[in-house]
Scaffold this motif. Structure first.
Motif, mmCIF file in Angstrom:
data_model
loop_
_atom_site.group_PDB
_atom_site.id
_atom_site.type_symbol
_atom_site.label_atom_id
_atom_site.label_comp_id
_atom_site.label_asym_id
_atom_site.label_seq_id
_atom_site.Cartn_x
_atom_site.Cartn_y
_atom_site.Cartn_z
ATOM 1 N N LEU A 10 0.837 -1.196 0.000
ATOM 2 C CA LEU A 10 0.000 0.000 0.000
ATOM 3 C C LEU A 10 0.873 1.248 0.000
ATOM 4 O O LEU A 10 1.866 1.303 0.727
ATOM 5 C CB LEU A 10 -0.900 0.029 1.238
ATOM 6 N N ASN A 13 0.009 7.226 1.643
ATOM 7 C CA ASN A 13 -1.178 8.073 1.790
ATOM 8 C C ASN A 13 -2.451 7.231 1.887
ATOM 9 O O ASN A 13 -3.355 7.536 2.659
ATOM 10 C CB ASN A 13 -1.275 9.076 0.641
ATOM 11 N N ARG A 14 -2.521 6.122 1.151
ATOM 12 C CA ARG A 14 -3.681 5.244 1.252
ATOM 13 C C ARG A 14 -3.700 4.527 2.607
ATOM 14 O O ARG A 14 -4.760 4.343 3.205
ATOM 15 C CB ARG A 14 -3.662 4.232 0.108
#
Length: 198
Positions: A10, A13-14
């Motif tokens: 990932l 920011n996610r």
């Protein structure tokens, strides 16, 4: 480079967005239940029943009575939730789950030695990066924990002061007492002016 745990799963920011949603999902239901119970108790007061008996509608009760009470409660609850969120950040840092995630860089020639770097450079990430070295360099973990404890103590003192002044009404009582004392002093001065003294 910006992965949650360096495995390319990932982006940071996610990962940060998912963490914020998870923290909100943990805190919002209990907060909603608490607010609902408080408002239900508030709506059982005598002046609410009197307002209903003389014809006040739901919109009038919400605007004139419930909304000001909710504003005071929301300020106090925000301060309390900040304190609980700080405690949750410490726990997440101990579990290597920091805001934005951690980057891993491998050092070493014969074997890979993972070294953690923070995406956000906050105190919980400092704890997470150095939790494995707590017995070698304890200050790397103790110092951010101490700063967290001081910050939580300050936030708790602010929230308790806000609760006393906004909800329990000590600030209003103090203002009322000061006004009454000023009025009594004014009355005593005026009575002395108009009293004939021998």
């Amino acid at each position: 480079m910006g992965d949650s745990v360096g495995g390319g799963i990932l982006p940071s920011n996610r990962y940060f967005f998912i963490q914020v949603i998870a923290i909100a999902a943990v805190t919002v239901p209990s907060l909603g239940i608490y607010l609902g119970e408080e408002m239900k108790l508030f709506m059982g007061n005598e002046f609410i029943k009197v307002s209903r008996s003389i014809g006040a509608g739901r919109f009038h009760l919400f605007k004139q009575h419930l909304l000001p009470q909710f504003r005071r409660h929301s300020i106090v609850l925000f301060a309390e939730q900040v304190s609980q969120t700080l405690v949750l950040l410490i726990q997440l840092g101990i579990l290597h789950m920091c805001l934005g995630g951690l980057k891993i860089a491998n050092f070493g020639i014969m074997e890979t030695i993972p070294v953690y770097f923070s995406e956000t450079n906050e105190w919980a990430a400092t704890i997470a990066m150095n939790i494995q070295q707590i017995f070698l360099r304890p200050l790397l973990v103790v110092v951010p924990l101490t700063l967290f404890a001081i910050l939580i103590l300050c936030v708790n003192s602010i929230s308790s002061t806000l609760r006393r002044s906004l909800i329990e009404g000590e600030g209003a009582k103090i203002k009322k007492k000061s006004k009454e004392q000023a009025f009594q002093e004014k009355v005593s001065v005026s009575s002395d002016l108009f009293t004939l003294k021998q």
